[in-house]
Write a protein that holds these residues in place. Structure first.
Motif, PDB file in Angstrom:
ATOM      1  N   ALA A  17     -31.869  29.529  74.768  1.00  0.00           N
ATOM      2  CA  ALA A  17     -30.567  30.054  74.838  1.00  0.00           C
ATOM      3  C   ALA A  17     -30.791  31.435  74.396  1.00  0.00           C
ATOM      4  CB  ALA A  17     -29.989  28.944  74.376  1.00  0.00           C
ATOM      5  N   SER A  18     -29.604  32.573  74.751  1.00  0.00           N
ATOM      6  CA  SER A  18     -29.822  33.888  75.200  1.00  0.00           C
ATOM      7  C   SER A  18     -28.421  34.442  74.048  1.00  0.00           C
ATOM      8  CB  SER A  18     -29.898  34.552  76.117  1.00  0.00           C
ATOM      9  OG  SER A  18     -29.586  35.745  75.603  1.00  0.00           O
ATOM     10  N   PHE A  19     -28.566  34.908  72.538  1.00  0.00           N
ATOM     11  CA  PHE A  19     -27.355  35.486  72.104  1.00  0.00           C
ATOM     12  C   PHE A  19     -28.094  36.978  71.589  1.00  0.00           C
ATOM     13  CE2 PHE A  19     -28.700  30.961  70.852  1.00  0.00           C
ATOM     14  CZ  PHE A  19     -27.513  29.986  70.946  1.00  0.00           C
ATOM     15  N   LEU A  20     -26.481  37.732  71.885  1.00  0.00           N
ATOM     16  CA  LEU A  20     -26.978  39.499  71.505  1.00  0.00           C
ATOM     17  C   LEU A  20     -26.435  39.502  70.765  1.00  0.00           C
ATOM     18  CD1 LEU A  20     -26.844  41.930  73.282  1.00  0.00           C
ATOM     19  CD2 LEU A  20     -24.646  41.565  73.217  1.00  0.00           C
ATOM     20  N   VAL A  21     -27.260  39.824  70.137  1.00  0.00           N
ATOM     21  CA  VAL A  21     -27.697  40.456  68.093  1.00  0.00           C
ATOM     22  C   VAL A  21     -28.011  41.716  68.179  1.00  0.00           C
ATOM     23  CG1 VAL A  21     -29.164  38.193  67.617  1.00  0.00           C
ATOM     24  CG2 VAL A  21     -29.982  40.454  68.376  1.00  0.00           C
ATOM     25  N   ASP A  22     -27.803  42.438  68.715  1.00  0.00           N
ATOM     26  CA  ASP A  22     -27.623  43.549  69.059  1.00  0.00           C
ATOM     27  C   ASP A  22     -27.530  44.747  70.662  1.00  0.00           C
ATOM     28  OD1 ASP A  22     -26.770  46.571  67.544  1.00  0.00           O
ATOM     29  OD2 ASP A  22     -28.899  46.323  67.132  1.00  0.00           O
ATOM     30  N   GLU A  23     -26.909  46.122  70.164  1.00  0.00           N
ATOM     31  CA  GLU A  23     -26.783  46.109  71.625  1.00  0.00           C
ATOM     32  C   GLU A  23     -28.284  46.619  72.146  1.00  0.00           C
ATOM     33  OE1 GLU A  23     -25.453  50.819  74.272  1.00  0.00           O
ATOM     34  OE2 GLU A  23     -25.336  50.077  71.483  1.00  0.00           O
ATOM     35  N   GLY A  24     -28.565  45.504  73.540  1.00  0.00           N
ATOM     36  CA  GLY A  24     -29.923  45.679  74.306  1.00  0.00           C
ATOM     37  C   GLY A  24     -31.509  44.593  72.992  1.00  0.00           C
ATOM     38  N   CYS A  25     -30.413  44.245  72.287  1.00  0.00           N
ATOM     39  CA  CYS A  25     -31.680  43.344  71.375  1.00  0.00           C
ATOM     40  C   CYS A  25     -31.191  41.755  71.320  1.00  0.00           C
ATOM     41  CB  CYS A  25     -31.811  43.529  69.953  1.00  0.00           C
ATOM     42  SG  CYS A  25     -32.698  42.752  69.493  1.00  0.00           S
ATOM     43  N   PHE A  26     -32.079  40.683  72.106  1.00  0.00           N
ATOM     44  CA  PHE A  26     -31.338  40.085  71.858  1.00  0.00           C
ATOM     45  C   PHE A  26     -32.016  38.478  71.530  1.00  0.00           C
ATOM     46  CE2 PHE A  26     -30.071  41.761  75.895  1.00  0.00           C
ATOM     47  CZ  PHE A  26     -28.391  40.787  75.911  1.00  0.00           C
ATOM     48  N   GLN A  27     -31.375  37.257  70.882  1.00  0.00           N
ATOM     49  CA  GLN A  27     -32.418  36.269  70.476  1.00  0.00           C
ATOM     50  C   GLN A  27     -32.334  35.794  70.843  1.00  0.00           C
ATOM     51  OE1 GLN A  27     -33.782  37.241  67.278  1.00  0.00           O
ATOM     52  NE2 GLN A  27     -34.835  35.618  66.857  1.00  0.00           N
ATOM     53  N   VAL A  28     -33.196  34.466  71.292  1.00  0.00           N
ATOM     54  CA  VAL A  28     -33.562  33.635  73.074  1.00  0.00           C
ATOM     55  C   VAL A  28     -34.547  32.816  72.196  1.00  0.00           C
ATOM     56  CG1 VAL A  28     -34.339  32.994  74.778  1.00  0.00           C
ATOM     57  CG2 VAL A  28     -33.938  35.485  74.695  1.00  0.00           C
ATOM     58  N   ARG A  29     -33.803  31.283  72.047  1.00  0.00           N
ATOM     59  CA  ARG A  29     -34.787  30.025  71.433  1.00  0.00           C
ATOM     60  C   ARG A  29     -34.492  29.231  72.419  1.00  0.00           C
ATOM     61  NH1 ARG A  29     -31.336  31.638  67.243  1.00  0.00           N
ATOM     62  NH2 ARG A  29     -28.798  30.587  66.706  1.00  0.00           N
ATOM     63  N   HIS A  30     -34.930  28.819  71.524  1.00  0.00           N
ATOM     64  CA  HIS A  30     -34.875  26.763  72.705  1.00  0.00           C
ATOM     65  C   HIS A  30     -33.741  25.708  72.555  1.00  0.00           C
ATOM     66  CE1 HIS A  30     -36.179  22.578  74.364  1.00  0.00           C
ATOM     67  NE2 HIS A  30     -36.548  23.190  74.901  1.00  0.00           N
ATOM     68  N   HIS A  31     -33.352  25.561  73.510  1.00  0.00           N
ATOM     69  CA  HIS A  31     -31.981  24.405  73.194  1.00  0.00           C
ATOM     70  C   HIS A  31     -31.846  23.556  72.292  1.00  0.00           C
ATOM     71  CE1 HIS A  31     -32.153  20.799  74.996  1.00  0.00           C
ATOM     72  NE2 HIS A  31     -33.112  21.480  75.565  1.00  0.00           N
ATOM     73  N   THR A  32     -33.269  23.126  71.247  1.00  0.00           N
ATOM     74  CA  THR A  32     -33.345  22.228  70.374  1.00  0.00           C
ATOM     75  C   THR A  32     -33.383  22.678  69.218  1.00  0.00           C
ATOM     76  OG1 THR A  32     -35.020  21.767  70.781  1.00  0.00           O
ATOM     77  CG2 THR A  32     -33.935  20.698  71.915  1.00  0.00           C
ATOM     78  N   GLN A  33     -32.783  23.831  69.161  1.00  0.00           N
ATOM     79  CA  GLN A  33     -33.622  24.912  68.052  1.00  0.00           C
ATOM     80  C   GLN A  33     -31.823  25.663  67.507  1.00  0.00           C
ATOM     81  OE1 GLN A  33     -37.282  27.511  69.097  1.00  0.00           O
ATOM     82  NE2 GLN A  33     -38.271  26.336  68.198  1.00  0.00           N
ATOM     83  N   THR A  34     -32.034  25.726  66.016  1.00  0.00           N
ATOM     84  CA  THR A  34     -30.491  26.005  65.290  1.00  0.00           C
ATOM     85  C   THR A  34     -30.960  27.302  64.730  1.00  0.00           C
ATOM     86  OG1 THR A  34     -31.495  25.163  63.459  1.00  0.00           O
ATOM     87  CG2 THR A  34     -30.242  23.799  65.022  1.00  0.00           C
ATOM     88  N   ASP A  35     -31.922  27.705  64.703  1.00  0.00           N
ATOM     89  CA  ASP A  35     -33.360  29.432  63.889  1.00  0.00           C
ATOM     90  C   ASP A  35     -34.528  29.861  64.856  1.00  0.00           C
ATOM     91  OD1 ASP A  35     -34.383  28.089  62.310  1.00  0.00           O
ATOM     92  OD2 ASP A  35     -34.235  28.734  60.520  1.00  0.00           O
ATOM     93  N   GLY A  36     -34.713  30.895  64.622  1.00  0.00           N
ATOM     94  CA  GLY A  36     -35.785  31.240  65.162  1.00  0.00           C
ATOM     95  C   GLY A  36     -35.475  31.882  66.296  1.00  0.00           C
ATOM     96  N   GLY A  37     -36.641  31.471  67.133  1.00  0.00           N
ATOM     97  CA  GLY A  37     -36.910  32.223  67.819  1.00  0.00           C
ATOM     98  C   GLY A  37     -37.480  33.987  68.806  1.00  0.00           C
ATOM     99  N   CYS A  38     -37.573  33.716  69.550  1.00  0.00           N
ATOM    100  CA  CYS A  38     -38.090  35.488  70.061  1.00  0.00           C
ATOM    101  C   CYS A  38     -37.172  35.983  70.186  1.00  0.00           C
ATOM    102  CB  CYS A  38     -38.729  34.705  71.057  1.00  0.00           C
ATOM    103  SG  CYS A  38     -40.472  34.265  71.238  1.00  0.00           S
ATOM    104  N   LYS A  39     -37.955  37.563  70.127  1.00  0.00           N
ATOM    105  CA  LYS A  39     -36.878  38.721  70.314  1.00  0.00           C
ATOM    106  C   LYS A  39     -36.594  39.631  71.948  1.00  0.00           C
ATOM    107  CE  LYS A  39     -36.074  41.312  66.466  1.00  0.00           C
ATOM    108  NZ  LYS A  39     -35.850  42.449  65.033  1.00  0.00           N
ATOM    109  N   VAL A  40     -35.700  39.733  72.488  1.00  0.00           N
ATOM    110  CA  VAL A  40     -35.888  39.918  73.572  1.00  0.00           C
ATOM    111  C   VAL A  40     -35.627  41.833  73.610  1.00  0.00           C
ATOM    112  CG1 VAL A  40     -35.697  40.057  76.060  1.00  0.00           C
ATOM    113  CG2 VAL A  40     -36.639  38.329  74.323  1.00  0.00           C
ATOM    114  N   LEU A  41     -36.241  42.996  73.870  1.00  0.00           N
ATOM    115  CA  LEU A  41     -35.523  43.918  73.977  1.00  0.00           C
ATOM    116  C   LEU A  41     -35.059  44.768  74.866  1.00  0.00           C
ATOM    117  CD1 LEU A  41     -36.717  46.468  71.458  1.00  0.00           C
ATOM    118  CD2 LEU A  41     -34.970  44.791  70.903  1.00  0.00           C
TER     119      LEU A  41
END
Length: 758
Positions: A530-554
């Motif tokens: 799952a991908s979440f937009l947290v800021d302009e040009g910044c995404f938080q990506v984590r597995h669908h079974t996780q509720t927090d954490g993940g990797c930051k994609v710019l």
């Protein structure tokens, strides 16, 4: 006959029931057995016991057998090295297992009936290869300690041939004692005093020492050193792109030598970004360290760069080897360099290659864990090992530091010297500290095994020095031909797309099949995130079974810039699943050009430019290049009728022009070129049922076994077979003339009189 030694245990390799052939009868263990009287509880094999390698299991079972009163030998295997999954099962049996068989000789007569100790003993140990945490290990699945013969006493078992072995350290000491002029009996007595053991209790006898010294005397090191240098000079004269360098010590003895072939230098120009320098092998007959430089090409195959022989293992010797390698490669140092856990080599790299990221191969570290921690941790060893692998594969440095502290506290390893050393060197082996550097997949276990298999193909403890150069040339040439064949087969196969994604289709037109398969692995897993937009040009990506954490994609679309905190692209050159997920949901249908590295592309090795700039190329390499162009021409031409017509027209014109060129004058016994491929491969065709078949017309007399070719050939096809000439007086031993007139001696300031005992 042994009484009551009845331990028969079996476990299935995959959890299922075993066949009747593999199942023994489980019997009760009598109270008084040889086990309880002679063996330590830590030495008794048990079902589920784990080893890092076949050799570790062999050594353990060998120690157990020695305490019980017998020796062991290697028996049946399942699988074959270098084929498929390789060896997946290995059986070790009692040395008296099986029965002697008379084999007919070459003339058809039966051999004479020699006495044999084999009596059909059923004792054995079976290990099976498993892979946990992407690291293979061997587990005990079968064990029987039933013997139908008497077992030997402690003072008798050491005389069995299997236990009359001389360790490498003892060999070095014996060699040193021989140089000092000591007799064999003096050597044995001195070693008994050094080891603090009783008279006559060494693990080897006087005969074993005499045989060892005789094997050393059979090697004429003076002559072989001259032959080695002469061989390199000969190859240099035949091909000016062949490189070699050697050093003579103060006593005019050969101290170090290194060499590299023209094709190896060409490969390094394209694939020299990530390199392995393996220094774990020795040439025992000459007491020299063997160092091999290797890498991986754009098809994931091991490629050879250079080879070196060092007299000593210290910082000075390693510094010489590093400088020689840089000289061969025009001063171009690799971005990353993997070596074994060697402190002298670590210091030399820091001086000679300061800009190169140096790392230790995790395989060499893991191989020591059983000795370091298995007894210390006992039943907690497997749990600790799993925790270590988890820490090793983490992505963030902060998580590693916190996890390491917790692990040390949990298992009470604060003062353990190995844990302290590992932590002090963590930036050289832990992936959280290495992910920002490009290693081209060389840190994976699969690549480590592939490189080790490549090295084992030309290693021989008793090889003569100049024969070693020939062996390396044969293996490199064979590997090049096998690689060219595999590349051609891949090109003629239809590309298989797994997702149907436009990104995948675009990458398939650029990347090699090997690199594409790595990208496909990430594409298949990308939809699970799952991908979440947290800021302009910044995404938080984590597995669908996780509720927090993940990797930051710019991601900056206007600049076509994208990065991820997992650093998979920096580490392997392949975009990660997190980046691919962000690109997919933001309607990006192709990968920017800078994220399709040149070293993973199908045309990464610009052969055209190399051949145009070289006038004295090896004939075999040029024909191999022509073969590659023809295969590419076929692949591109069959796409459309228009392409096929154009190809036929151009090839016809080229063939007509070639026929007008003069032919060479016929020469008697001229060596003909051996076609590099072992078979003629035809393109895939589709039958009436829609099934695609690949046809191969093979020569039934050819073999693709990983053995030495029938003829020893240099890389240009020249016969390298050599007959040593006899000489007397101050002759160099190579050309049959006086040392003062020898071009080799004059050119390299080396004389036969001055060349001392190596």
């Amino acid at each position: 006959m042994s009484e009551g030694i009845s331990v028969v245990l079996e476990s299935s390799e995959n959890g299922t029931d075993l066949s009747q052939d593999d199942i023994g009868t489980i019997e009760e263990i009598p109270e008084e057995t040889i086990l309880s009287r002679q063996t330590s509880i830590n030495l008794v094999p048990f079902i589920g016991q784990r080893f890092v390698s076949q050799e570790a299991a062999y050594e353990f079972y060998c120690s157990f057998a020695k305490q019980c009163g017998f020796s062991i030998r290697r028996h049946r295997t399942r699988g074959k090295d270098g084929v498929g999954r390789g060896v997946t099962r290995r059986d070790f049996t009692c040395h008296r297992g099986g029965y002697p068989q008379n084999k007919p000789s070459d003339d058809g007569k039966m051999q004479r009936n020699r006495k044999s100790s084999r009596c059909g003993c059923q004792a054995y140990l079976r290990i099976v290869k498993r892979a946990d945490f992407d690291v293979p290990e061997w587990r005990v699945t079968g064990f029987s300690n039933i013997h139908n013969h008497e077992l030997l006493k402690a003072n008798e078992v050491r005389l069995l041939p299997a236990y009359c072995t001389i360790s490498p350290d003892d060999k070095s000491r014996i060699c040193m004692y021989a140089k000092a002029g000591m007799s064999v009996r003096q050597m044995l007595r001195l070693m008994e005093l050094e080891k603090g053991i009783k008279l006559g209790c060494l693990p080897f006898t006087e005969i074993d020492v005499r045989n060892l010294l005789q094997s050393f005397r059979n090697v004429d090191r003076d002559i072989d050193a001259i032959d080695l240098i002469a061989m390199c000079k000969r190859l240099k004269d035949e091909n000016h792109n062949f490189k070699y360098e050697f050093k003579i010590d103060s006593n005019n003895r050969l101290e170090h030598i290194a060499w590299s072939y023209s094709s190896s230098i060409q490969s390094y120009e394209a694939f020299g970004d990530a390199v392995v320098f393996d220094t774990t092998h020795r040439i025992d007959a000459y007491d020299m360290l063997l160092g091999i430089w290797l890498g991986v090409d754009n098809n994931g195959m091991a490629c050879f760069f250079s080879c070196t022989l060092l007299r000593d293992e210290n910082m000075h010797s390693f510094s010489w080897a590093l400088r020689a390698f840089l000289g061969f490669m025009k001063g171009k140092a690799p971005q990353t360099l993997l070596t074994d856990h060697n402190m002298w080599l670590k210091e030399a790299i820091a001086v000679e290659m300061p800009e190169t990221k140096h790392a230790f191969c995790i395989w060499h570290i893991l191989s020591k864990f059983s000795d370091w921690f298995s007894i210390l941790l006992g039943s907690q060893y497997d749990e600790w090992k799993a925790e270590f692998h988890r820490l090793y594969n983490l992505e963030l440095v902060e998580e590693f530091e916190e996890g390491w502290r917790q692990m040390v506290d949990k298992y009470g390893l604060h003062v353990n010297k190995h844990i302290i050393s590992l932590y002090s060197l963590r930036t050289f082996w832990a992936l959280p500290f290495l992910r920002r550097y490009f290693f081209a997949g060389l840190t994976s276990t699969c690549q480590s095994e592939s490189i080790n298999a490549f090295i084992q193909r030309f290693l021989s403890a008793q090889s003569q020095l100049d024969c070693l150069v020939e062996q390396v040339a044969d293996v490199v040439d064979f590997n090049d031909r096998a690689g060219a064949k595999q590349k051609m087969q891949r090109k003629l196969q239809k590309m298989s797309l797994k997702t149907g994604s436009p990104i995948e289709s675009h990458a398939a037109t650029i990347l090699t099949p090997y690199a594409l398969s790595k990208l496909q692995d990430e594409l298949v897993l990308a939809p699970q995130y799952a991908s979440f937009l947290v800021d302009e040009g910044c995404f938080q990506v984590r597995h669908h079974t996780q509720t927090d954490g993940g990797c930051k994609v710019l991601w900056v679309p206007c600049q076509e810039h994208i990065s991820c905190s997992c650093h998979l692209f920096e580490f392997s050159g392949i975009l990660c699943r997190h980046v691919l997920r962000v690109m997919s949901i933001n309607n990006c249908f192709h990968i920017p050009d800078q994220y399709l590295p040149a070293r993973w592309r199908g045309n990464s090795l610009s052969s055209v430019n190399h051949f145009r700039g070289t006038t004295n190329r090896d004939q075999s390499e040029r024909i191999q290049y022509l073969e590659s162009m023809v295969s590419t021409l076929i692949m591109e031409s069959i796409e459309t009728d228009e392409r096929l017509d154009a190809a036929c027209e151009q090839v016809s014109m080229a063939l007509s022009r070639i026929k007008t060129l003069p032919r060479p004058a016929p020469v008697v016994n001229d060596m003909a070129y051996t076609y590099p491929s072992d078979s003629l491969i035809l393109p895939e065709v589709e039958d009436t049922d829609g099934i695609i078949h690949g046809y191969t017309i093979a020569n039934p007399h050819d073999s693709m076994a990983f053995g030495k070719p029938k003829e020893r050939m240099a890389r240009d096809g020249t016969d390298l077979s050599r007959k040593r000439r006899q000489f007397s007086g101050p002759l160099c031993g190579q050309y049959g003339h006086d040392g003062s007139d020898c071009s080799l001696m004059a050119g390299d300031n080396l004389s036969a009189d001055a060349l001392g005992y190596l």
